[in-house]
Design a protein around this motif. Structure first.
Motif, PDB file in Angstrom:
ATOM      1  N   LEU A   1       4.914 -42.882  57.089  1.00  0.00           N
ATOM      2  CA  LEU A   1       5.296 -44.035  56.277  1.00  0.00           C
ATOM      3  C   LEU A   1       4.006 -44.703  55.835  1.00  0.00           C
TER       4      LEU A   1
ATOM      5  N   TYR B   1       1.802 -47.260  52.994  1.00  0.00           N
ATOM      6  CA  TYR B   1       1.842 -48.360  52.030  1.00  0.00           C
ATOM      7  C   TYR B   1       0.524 -48.368  51.280  1.00  0.00           C
TER       8      TYR B   1
ATOM      9  N   TYR C   1       5.176 -47.558  48.229  1.00  0.00           N
ATOM     10  CA  TYR C   1       5.616 -47.065  49.534  1.00  0.00           C
ATOM     11  C   TYR C   1       5.976 -45.578  49.446  1.00  0.00           C
ATOM     12  N   GLN C   2       5.545 -44.818  50.451  1.00  0.00           N
ATOM     13  CA  GLN C   2       5.870 -43.401  50.532  1.00  0.00           C
ATOM     14  C   GLN C   2       6.220 -43.058  51.979  1.00  0.00           C
ATOM     15  N   SER C   3       7.170 -42.143  52.155  1.00  0.00           N
ATOM     16  CA  SER C   3       7.574 -41.715  53.496  1.00  0.00           C
ATOM     17  C   SER C   3       7.950 -40.247  53.451  1.00  0.00           C
TER      18      SER C   3
ATOM     19  N   ALA D   1       9.985 -42.152  48.101  1.00  0.00           N
ATOM     20  CA  ALA D   1       9.046 -43.209  47.720  1.00  0.00           C
ATOM     21  C   ALA D   1       9.800 -44.330  47.020  1.00  0.00           C
ATOM     22  N   GLY D   2       9.128 -45.460  46.872  1.00  0.00           N
ATOM     23  CA  GLY D   2       9.703 -46.610  46.177  1.00  0.00           C
ATOM     24  C   GLY D   2       8.685 -47.706  46.037  1.00  0.00           C
TER      25      GLY D   2
ATOM     26  N   LEU E   1       9.871 -51.603  49.891  1.00  0.00           N
ATOM     27  CA  LEU E   1      10.189 -50.969  51.172  1.00  0.00           C
ATOM     28  C   LEU E   1      11.686 -50.739  51.318  1.00  0.00           C
TER      29      LEU E   1
ATOM     30  N   VAL F   1      12.725 -47.392  49.684  1.00  0.00           N
ATOM     31  CA  VAL F   1      12.090 -46.129  50.070  1.00  0.00           C
ATOM     32  C   VAL F   1      13.116 -45.142  50.619  1.00  0.00           C
ATOM     33  N   TYR F   2      14.060 -45.625  51.416  1.00  0.00           N
ATOM     34  CA  TYR F   2      14.986 -44.724  52.099  1.00  0.00           C
ATOM     35  C   TYR F   2      16.327 -44.599  51.381  1.00  0.00           C
TER      36      TYR F   2
ATOM     37  N   ASN G   1      16.117 -41.373  46.173  1.00  0.00           N
ATOM     38  CA  ASN G   1      14.658 -41.311  46.096  1.00  0.00           C
ATOM     39  C   ASN G   1      14.044 -40.242  47.000  1.00  0.00           C
ATOM     40  N   TRP G   2      14.880 -39.449  47.672  1.00  0.00           N
ATOM     41  CA  TRP G   2      14.372 -38.442  48.617  1.00  0.00           C
ATOM     42  C   TRP G   2      14.596 -37.037  48.059  1.00  0.00           C
TER      43      TRP G   2
END
Length: 452
Positions: A73, A75, A108-110, A304-305, A308, A311-312, A316-317
């Motif tokens: 995760l 930022y 934000y990226q995860s 990503a987004g 925050l 992001v999930y 977006n995944w």
């Protein structure tokens, strides 16, 4: 197995015996069984065998699939800038510069993924697996060597206690004998039949006998503490040995030992195993010239987004995966592997020289042990004859003195000779028992009488 169970039961009962101030009765066989369970060196050697077993498992595990999971995760407080040429058809005439700054990315990226690696070929793995199993065998030999050393120490300490106990019994008998003679001589002196010097002469002999008794008592205490230390028992325990020296003075069994061919010594097995380990290390270094091949794969989900909270979000995944083969080919390492191989070969030569030397040393040790045992048996026979003669001389001197045809000096000298003969006989008996243990160890049969 029954002996081990008895030893465990006996050892567990010892703390209660100590708290109750009770005596612990032991035979040599029971003392050895407890030592092999409780001696610190044996305990550590057993733990080392467990370490070697874990090493085999560890080496085997490196050839099994290696799976790792990842989670990230991130930022980006400042999104990186990428510069593009300010040229048609994407150029912007309103910008005077020849480049256009552009930001690619979000705040934000995860990601969530799994990586898999399976070894297909690695020459060092198979060599390492053999080396781990050989190392386990070496620790087993080390345990056996430790047990042999403990058996040797406990046997000698046990015999030392028995000798000192016998010395005390003889010293007490001597003191009682000289006290009787002293009382008789005092009575004769008071009656005017002997002079004062005769009483003083016997008093000196009585004092010497008492000193010998006290020394024997001190030696017994020390030998008891040594035995408990070798057995791995606290010093507070009160041990009572239920056997006597005569129980071990078996001439036929000792003579048969002189003709025993013996068996392979554990030291030779240890060296042979060390040579094998160095040989495997040599093969491991040689195998590193070969390539290694692995099957690799991974699966990844990333999102990503700009916020925050987004992001999930499911939309977006996105997922990705990879399967491939990885090969590593050694080309040049500055001749490091060559140097290690050369070192292994020299080490093997050293161990071979050491093995030859220890084999010759064992032959010399067996020869010396047999020679010492033969000599000790001869000395023991002479000292036993001297003891019988000294007893006869004392008895005759005592009879002559009581009948008035012998002197007080003859009795004192005969008593001193008897005490010396007793001490010499016990020393010869102890030396013979120790020589027997040394020969058993030299022949490699010291631990054959102990059931594991």
């Amino acid at each position: 197995m029954k002996k081990n169970l008895f030893a465990i039961w006996l050892f567990l009962s010892l703390p209660f015996a100590a708290m109750a101030q009770e005596q612990v009765l032991l035979t040599l066989e029971e003392a050895l069984a407890i030592s092999l369970e409780n001696n610190v060196d044996v305990k550590n050697a057993k733990l080392e065998t467990l370490i070697s077993k874990a090493t085999v498992k560890e080496t085997t595990a490196s050839g099994l699939p290696q799976i790792t999971g990842t989670f990230d995760l991130n930022y980006n407080p400042a999104i990186p800038v990428v510069f593009l040429p300010n040229e048609p058809p994407f150029g912007d005439p309103s910008i005077p510069s020849d480049v256009i700054p552009a930001r690619f990315g979000v705040s934000y990226q995860s990601s969530l993924g799994a990586n898999v690696r399976q070894m297909i070929f690695d020459g060092s793995f198979f060599v390492g697996l053999r080396a781990a199993k050989t190392y386990k065998q070496l620790t087993d030999y080390d345990l056996e060597k430790t047990e042999i050393d403990v058996i040797e120490s406990v046997k000698k300490a046990y015999y030392g206690v028995l000798v000192n106990e016998e010395r005390i019994r003889l010293a007490q008998a001597n003191l009682s004998r000289i006290d009787t003679l002293l009382n008789e001589t005092r009575a004769l002196n008071e009656a005017g039949f002997v002079e004062k010097i005769d009483v003083s002469r016997i008093q000196v002999q009585r004092n010497n006998s008492y000193t010998q008794l006290e020394r024997s008592r001190a030696a017994l205490e020390i030998s008891n503490q040594i035995l408990k230390l070798q057995m791995g028992l606290p010093q507070e325990y009160d041990l009572v040995l239920t056997e006597e020296l005569k129980d071990f003075n078996k001439l036929t069994e000792t003579i048969d030992l002189l003709d025993d061919p013996g068996s392979d010594r554990i030291e030779v097995k240890q060296l042979s195993t060390n040579i094998e380990l160095v040989g495997l290390d040599l093969k491991n270094n040689q195998s590193q010239y070969m390539p290694t091949i692995d099957l690799v794969g991974n699966i990844l989900r990333a999102g990503a987004g700009n916020d925050l909270s987004s992001v999930y979000n499911k939309q977006n995944w996105f997922g990705s995966s990879l399967i491939g083969v990885s090969m590593s080919i050694p080309i040049f390492d500055g001749l490091a592997k060559s140097a290690r191989i050369q070192k292994n070969r020299i080490q093997m030569q050293q161990l071979e020289n050491q093995k030859y030397f220890i084999q010759e040393s064992i032959k010399n040790e067996v020869f010396s042990a047999k020679t010492n045992l033969k000599n000790d048996l001869a000395i023991l026979q002479v000292q036993e004859e001297n003891l019988e003669l000294a007893r006869e001389v004392f008895d005759m001197s005592r009879i002559k003195y009581t009948e008035g045809v012998g002197s007080n000096l003859e009795v004192v000298e005969a008593d001193a000779a008897l005490i010396e003969a007793e001490i010499n006989f016990l020393s010869a008996l102890y030396d013979g028992l120790v020589s027997k243990v040394d020969l058993e160890k030299a022949l490699g049969i010291l631990n054959t009488s102990i059931e594991n």
